[in-house]
Design a protein around this motif. Structure first.
Motif, mmCIF file in Angstrom:
data_model
loop_
_atom_site.group_PDB
_atom_site.id
_atom_site.type_symbol
_atom_site.label_atom_id
_atom_site.label_comp_id
_atom_site.label_asym_id
_atom_site.label_seq_id
_atom_site.Cartn_x
_atom_site.Cartn_y
_atom_site.Cartn_z
ATOM 1 N N GLY A 286 -11.684 8.613 -25.977
ATOM 2 C CA GLY A 286 -10.428 8.005 -26.389
ATOM 3 C C GLY A 286 -9.190 8.848 -26.157
ATOM 4 N N ASP A 287 -9.323 10.180 -26.228
ATOM 5 C CA ASP A 287 -8.171 11.067 -26.030
ATOM 6 C C ASP A 287 -7.823 11.276 -24.563
ATOM 7 O OD1 ASP A 287 -7.704 11.488 -28.711
ATOM 8 O OD2 ASP A 287 -8.866 13.335 -28.824
ATOM 9 N N LEU A 288 -8.650 10.759 -23.658
ATOM 10 C CA LEU A 288 -8.491 11.086 -22.233
ATOM 11 C C LEU A 288 -7.862 9.932 -21.456
ATOM 12 C CD1 LEU A 288 -11.893 12.936 -21.681
ATOM 13 C CD2 LEU A 288 -9.694 13.848 -22.464
ATOM 14 N N TYR A 289 -6.750 9.396 -21.957
ATOM 15 C CA TYR A 289 -6.027 8.314 -21.290
ATOM 16 C C TYR A 289 -5.104 8.893 -20.232
ATOM 17 C CZ TYR A 289 -2.523 9.804 -24.729
ATOM 18 O OH TYR A 289 -1.664 10.541 -25.499
ATOM 19 N N PHE A 290 -4.863 8.100 -19.170
ATOM 20 C CA PHE A 290 -4.063 8.583 -18.049
ATOM 21 C C PHE A 290 -2.591 8.187 -18.141
ATOM 22 C CE2 PHE A 290 -8.020 8.603 -15.101
ATOM 23 C CZ PHE A 290 -8.464 9.751 -15.731
ATOM 24 N N SER A 291 -2.272 7.136 -18.880
ATOM 25 C CA SER A 291 -0.879 6.715 -18.994
ATOM 26 C C SER A 291 -0.665 6.025 -20.327
ATOM 27 C CB SER A 291 -0.499 5.762 -17.847
ATOM 28 O OG SER A 291 -1.272 4.584 -17.895
#
Length: 469
Positions: A286-291
């Motif tokens: 969940g913390d690894l979003y790109f935008s």
């Protein structure tokens, strides 16, 4: 969380490129036009275009300006077989051959291991914090900690989740030895052997192994290329079967990298609550979003303690920090008892290290640069597959996480494909281990959380030549 100012225009350009609105060779607005439209400084605009160039989406031509440098993959259909909505015994096919022989410790990069490489781990931060904790806590680290975990750590996780509108109560959080143990506990307290559960498909093989060990039966709910998780399919399954739990990875699903929309999350919760079925959401990515901003959890719709959220810091900090957690909702008492029987205390040192990192801005600063590098790796791999693999290859565009999900033509000789992978030194994960069915035999997963070497990229090019010949 603070974002790069240029993302206000780079996200718009990238979105139009990925949708095919902007095509290869199209001229883009000048830096001055962007500056005036978005009220940015010239330096911010230049940084934004440098970012798009680094990702391989844009090219700068002398005395002409910026143009689109990404060849949009027109292949939008999928050869994916329809899954039959019937309960299946969880006989796990352990045929991970040719590409997954790295069970021993290794520092060699591979594209089949969903762990951050040494290149991306914040080594100085973790080791420095570990040294500080040892100096400060001393012999106290050699004692048992509470079964549910350090209170301060539980409070910090609760407060962190509140930043993205997730309702995780401190008193319902249990610290575990990684997310997989949390998942094992969640399934154990909601099911009995031979129960039927609904699980997303494809589904990461480590989760399937837990399901098999618990002797559960499954109905696989497809994660489709166009709509993602199929809630209509799930609704039909729940009406016709006695489903005891629903297991999903809503945020940056492994292996497809898809982000479940808020609308779908709400629909899924409505279906589950109407049948009083617990939802187990794996939020490890969940913390690894790109935008944009950090996506919310399904638990944000939950008012009845029906959702169990599990996660870990292994993917976002370091794999050696075996520190996971679960928010158990109405199942807290049963989960606490089971956690005690599996091992009274999670490593005090690891708990103290993560608590200290979360108590400052160190974690959010690390995530910012970490996500940036992951995104660059992802687009580099996507570009490579689109450029060198046959035109009928379908590659997902991940919204975050670690994984690309690649589909080859069903007529592809997969034995020859994996032999070529071995010959050119590239390791992928075969698609057939992401299901209890044979629906994904012509798929494979590529992981971009490692340092991409020139050897990796050259190997992909050579494999593509074999497939095209």
């Amino acid at each position: 969380m603070k974002e790069y100012r240029y993302r206000v225009f780079t996200d718009a350009i990238e979105d139009n490129i990925m949708k095919g609105v902007l095509k290869y060779g199209d001229k883009l607005p000048t830096a001055r036009q962007i500056k005036e439209e978005y009220r940015l400084s010239i330096s911010s605009v230049q940084s934004g275009y440098d970012y798009l160039i680094h990702k391989g989406l844009v090219k700068s031509l002398p005395r002409f300006g910026y143009i689109v440098n990404y060849q949009y993959n027109k292949t939008s259909s999928s050869h994916q077989s329809d899954l039959k909505a019937i309960p299946r015994d969880s006989v796990f096919r352990k045929n991970i051959v040719l590409t997954s022989q790295q069970r021993q410790h290794t520092e060699v990069t591979a594209l089949n291991a969903a762990v951050p490489s040494d290149f991306l781990i914040p080594q100085k931060l973790v080791l420095r914090t570990m040294q500080q904790v040892i100096r400060e806590k001393g012999a106290a680290l050699l004692r048992y900690y509470p079964t549910t975990g350090k209170d301060e750590l539980r409070e910090l996780i609760s407060k962190y989740s509140a930043q993205h509108h997730s309702k995780l109560k401190q008193e319902e959080i249990i610290i575990t030895d990684g997310a997989l143990q949390a998942l094992y506990i969640a399934l154990s307290v909601t099911t009995e052997p031979n129960d039927i559960i609904a699980v997303e498909s494809p589904c990461v093989f480590s989760v399937l192994e837990v399901i098999a060990n618990l002797k559960l039966r499954t109905i696989e709910i497809p994660v489709r290329n166009d709509i993602g998780f199929d809630t209509d399919y799930l609704d039909n399954v729940c009406q016709k079967n006695s489903i005891k739990a629903i297991l999903v990875t809503p945020n940056f699903h492994n292996p497809t990298g898809k982000l479940m929309s808020n609308k779908t999350k709400e629909e899924l919760y409505h279906i589950a609550s109407s049948h009083d079925i617990p939802i187990i959401e794996n939020d490890i990515y969940g913390d690894l979003y790109f935008s944009g901003t950090r996506p919310s959890n399904i638990s944000s719709y939950d008012h009845n303690g029906l959702v169990i959220t599990v996660s870990s810091f292994s993917k976002s900090l370091a794999p050696g920090l075996r520190l996971g957690w679960m928010s158990a909702g109405r199942y807290f008492s049963a989960a606490e008892r089971l956690k005690f029987s599996l091992g009274r205390s999670v490593s005090p040192l690891h708990q103290e290290v993560v608590a200290k990192i979360l108590s400052t801005s160190s974690y959010t600063r690390h995530l910012r640069s970490f996500r940036h590098q992951l995104e660059l790796n992802a687009i580099k791999l996507v570009n490579h597959f689109n450029q060198f693999f046959p035109s009928d290859t379908f590659t997902t565009i991940p919204a975050g996480g670690y994984s690309l999900w690649i589909e080859l033509n069903p007529e592809t000789d997969m034995i020859s494909f994996y032999k070529a992978c071995k010959r050119f030194g590239v390791s992928f994960t075969p698609g057939n281990i992401f299901s209890f069915t044979n629906a994904y035999d012509h798929f494979f997963r590529a992981v971009f959380s490692n340092h991409l070497t020139s050897e990796n990229l050259e190997g992909i090019k050579k494999i593509g030549s074999v497939l095209s010949s």
